[in-house]
Enzyme design. Structure first.
Site, PDB file in Angstrom:
ATOM      1  N   TRP A  10       0.868  -1.182   0.000  1.00 14.45           N
ATOM      2  CA  TRP A  10       0.000   0.000   0.000  1.00 14.45           C
ATOM      3  C   TRP A  10       0.901   1.228   0.000  1.00 14.45           C
ATOM      4  CZ3 TRP A  10      -0.020   3.660   4.065  1.00 14.45           C
ATOM      5  CH2 TRP A  10      -0.834   4.773   3.803  1.00 14.45           C
ATOM      6  N   ASP A  25      -9.622  -2.908   1.772  1.00 17.46           N
ATOM      7  CA  ASP A  25      -9.726  -2.389   3.142  1.00 17.46           C
ATOM      8  C   ASP A  25     -11.117  -1.767   3.282  1.00 17.46           C
ATOM      9  OD1 ASP A  25      -9.652  -0.370   5.282  1.00 17.46           O
ATOM     10  OD2 ASP A  25      -7.494  -0.714   5.371  1.00 17.46           O
ATOM     11  N   HIS A  61      -8.620  -6.066   4.667  1.00 15.74           N
ATOM     12  CA  HIS A  61      -8.299  -5.356   5.893  1.00 15.74           C
ATOM     13  C   HIS A  61      -9.640  -5.015   6.508  1.00 15.74           C
ATOM     14  CE1 HIS A  61      -3.916  -3.762   5.390  1.00 15.74           C
ATOM     15  NE2 HIS A  61      -3.978  -5.049   5.677  1.00 15.74           N
ATOM     16  N   ASP A 113     -11.800   7.273   6.583  1.00 13.70           N
ATOM     17  CA  ASP A 113     -10.977   6.087   6.826  1.00 13.70           C
ATOM     18  C   ASP A 113     -10.329   6.194   8.203  1.00 13.70           C
ATOM     19  OD1 ASP A 113      -9.405   3.794   6.342  1.00 13.70           O
ATOM     20  OD2 ASP A 113      -7.759   5.043   5.624  1.00 13.70           O
ATOM     21  N   ASP A 169     -10.174   4.122  10.764  1.00 15.09           N
ATOM     22  CA  ASP A 169      -9.543   2.944  11.376  1.00 15.09           C
ATOM     23  C   ASP A 169      -9.966   2.714  12.825  1.00 15.09           C
ATOM     24  OD1 ASP A 169      -7.532   1.871   9.251  1.00 15.09           O
ATOM     25  OD2 ASP A 169      -7.254   4.025   9.217  1.00 15.09           O
ATOM     26  N   ASP A 202      -7.213  -4.069  10.377  1.00 15.89           N
ATOM     27  CA  ASP A 202      -6.476  -2.815  10.242  1.00 15.89           C
ATOM     28  C   ASP A 202      -7.214  -1.700  10.972  1.00 15.89           C
ATOM     29  OD1 ASP A 202      -4.854  -0.761   9.537  1.00 15.89           O
ATOM     30  OD2 ASP A 202      -5.249  -0.828   7.385  1.00 15.89           O
TER      31      ASP A 202
HETATM   32  C1  RNT Z   1      -3.674   2.794   5.026  1.00 19.21           C
HETATM   33  C2  RNT Z   1      -3.829   1.352   4.780  1.00 19.21           C
HETATM   34  C3  RNT Z   1      -2.731   0.485   5.280  1.00 19.21           C
HETATM   35  C4  RNT Z   1      -2.218   0.876   6.643  1.00 19.21           C
HETATM   36  C5  RNT Z   1      -1.268  -0.129   7.245  1.00 19.21           C
HETATM   37  C6  RNT Z   1      -0.542   0.427   8.409  1.00 19.21           C
HETATM   38  O1  RNT Z   1      -4.786   3.507   4.730  1.00 19.21           O
HETATM   39  O2  RNT Z   1      -5.047   0.910   5.270  1.00 19.21           O
HETATM   40  O3  RNT Z   1      -3.135  -0.826   5.231  1.00 19.21           O
HETATM   41  O4  RNT Z   1      -3.261   1.100   7.535  1.00 19.21           O
HETATM   42  O5  RNT Z   1      -0.445  -0.621   6.287  1.00 19.21           O
HETATM   43 ZN    ZN Z   2      -5.427  -1.186   5.249  1.00 20.99          ZN
END
Ligand code: RNT
Ligand code: ZN
Length: 419
Positions: A186, A260, A287, A295, A297, A327
């Site tokens: 990524w 993701d 992910h 995004d 997380d 993730d």
């Molecule tokens: C970033 C991506 C990626 C990271 C990790 C740390 O937007 O989701 O996967 O979160 O590689």
């Molecule tokens: Zn990711």
């Protein structure tokens, strides 16, 4: 919780599932065979060990300052051990290159398998698999918002070298552990405001990847995956590695596509993409994350999309072809609790999906019996899956219910607060 009670509740619940046509033992068997790839980066707010004093870059952000962040590989492994001790089954750890464990002063374009030996030894000792990721961020060579797509060849070459080396490391890991290591690419490359030229950076990214992937690596040991994104912080208008870019790249180059859950338009869901991708690609990787307005997380919770993702995997019989990674990174709460909640929820959602009477539902649908489909799917929501889950925890020797939380609190008092 009292063991006998857990067992008798399990028996009672099993009877109810069996009445609906579900094979509970088979569901538990499949659940215990499914490894979740737990991401190392929840443990230290995605900082890694190679960029002392460097802040998180690459358009991603971790907020919060909960005490006890792991500051070195030893602390991180200690925390991961704690988390895994509270999660049923044997899993994988998803490692990033910037978590190299070495005394040597090395840069990302110099990493070698030996810098990950300690992780491999630890994984062997604990029977844990390892996935890998090159780290295209948290570094001075992330310049002007670009890495592999940078107009300057020197910048690109630095990252190309890093990418090539990451594949050697993933190959080494897979060989040592006797289990394939998914190596995920990524890159954050993009622009804050509207670009004039969207094409050239994408062409450079394509060519840089072609160089990285030139050499064959043994697919029994490692599989390359590529992760797309819609936007990042500071790359709101344009992200080079978009979904279409990677769909095209992955399918034409035989690379596994990683989706993701936080990387799409807010009303777009990956659960609706899995079946389409499955027609064109042998493997897929996820992910599992939780976007909140962006995004962000967040830790995955038992929400509709998590359940729908797992249903898609189960109903389309994709468990053997899908690598499930997590993730998220939340620094406002105990980081071990974040892992435990996230992994256990992912497993629970999978269990719920496995406890659906799939063939019966498929049959109803193929007979256009949408009434039965609705009645059954609604009924399933009321069945006591948690009694099955608690039993699964019991037979796997991990805490039942929220008993794990006491252990995390104790660990916080005795270990994290002393950091
Ligand atoms: C970033 C991506 C990626 C990271 C990790 C740390 O937007 O989701 O996967 O979160 O590689
Ligand atoms: Zn990711």
């Amino acid at each position: 919780m009292d063991t006998e009670k857990v067992k008798s509740r399990y028996q009672e619940a099993s009877r109810r599932y069996e009445e609906m046509g579900v094979d509970v033992e088979q569901a538990l068997e499949k659940l215990s065979q499914t490894k979740i790839s737990m991401h190392c980066w929840q443990g230290d707010d995605v900082l890694g060990f190679m960029n002392e004093g460097g802040a998180l870059s690459g358009g991603i952000m971790s907020t919060g300052d909960y005490p006890g962040r792991a500051r070195n590989p030893k602390e991180l492994r200690q925390d991961i051990d704690k988390a895994f001790s509270l999660i049923p089954g044997k899993h994988k750890l998803n490692l990033h290159a910037m978590y190299a464990d070495t005394e040597e002063k090395i840069d990302l374009n110099e990493i070698e398998p030996k810098h990950f030996e300690k992780w491999v030894d630890w994984a062997k000792e604990n029977q844990i698999g390892l996935d890998f990721n090159p780290s295209f961020f948290n570094h001075d060579m992330f310049k002007d918002g670009f890495t592999l797509a940078h107009p300057d060849k020197e910048v690109r070459d630095f990252w190309i070298e890093h990418g090539k080396r990451s594949r050697k490391i993933a190959e080494y890991i897979g060989k040592e552990l006797g289990e394939v290591s998914f190596n995920n690419f990524w890159v954050p490359d993009g622009m804050k405001d509207n670009p004039i030229d969207r094409l050239s950076p994408r062409k450079r990214l394509m060519e840089a990847y072609d160089e990285i992937f030139e050499e064959e690596v043994n697919p029994e040991y490692t599989i390359d995956t590529v992760e797309s994104k819609l936007f990042g912080i500071g790359a709101e208008a344009y992200t080079v590695g978009s979904h279409e870019f990677y769909m095209g790249y992955g399918l034409s180059r035989n690379k596994t596509i990683l989706m993701d859950a936080g990387h799409y338009h807010p009303t777009e869901v990956i659960s609706n993409k899995i079946s389409a991708l499955a027609l064109f690609s042998e493997h897929l990787m996820l992910h599992v994350s939780r976007p909140v307005r962006w995004d962000s997380d967040h830790v995955v919770i038992m929400d509709d999309e998590l359940q729908e993702i797992m249903r898609e995997i189960v109903r389309n019989d994709l468990l053997n072809r899908t690598a499930i990674g997590l993730d998220f990174f939340d620094a406002t709460i105990n980081r071990i609790a974040a892992w435990v909640v996230g992994v256990r929820n992912t497993q629970k959602a999978l269990l719920k999906a496995l406890l659906d009477p799939v063939s019966e539902l498929k049959e109803a649908e193929s007979n256009f019996d949408f009434t039965k489909r609705l009645v059954y799917t609604e009924e399933m929501k009321d069945l006591p899956y948690s009694d099955i889950w608690n039993y699964f925890c019991l037979i796997n020797d991990v805490p039942v219910g929220i008993e794990w939380y006491e252990e995390v609190k104790e660990y916080e008092r005795n270990v994290l607060m002393n950091r």
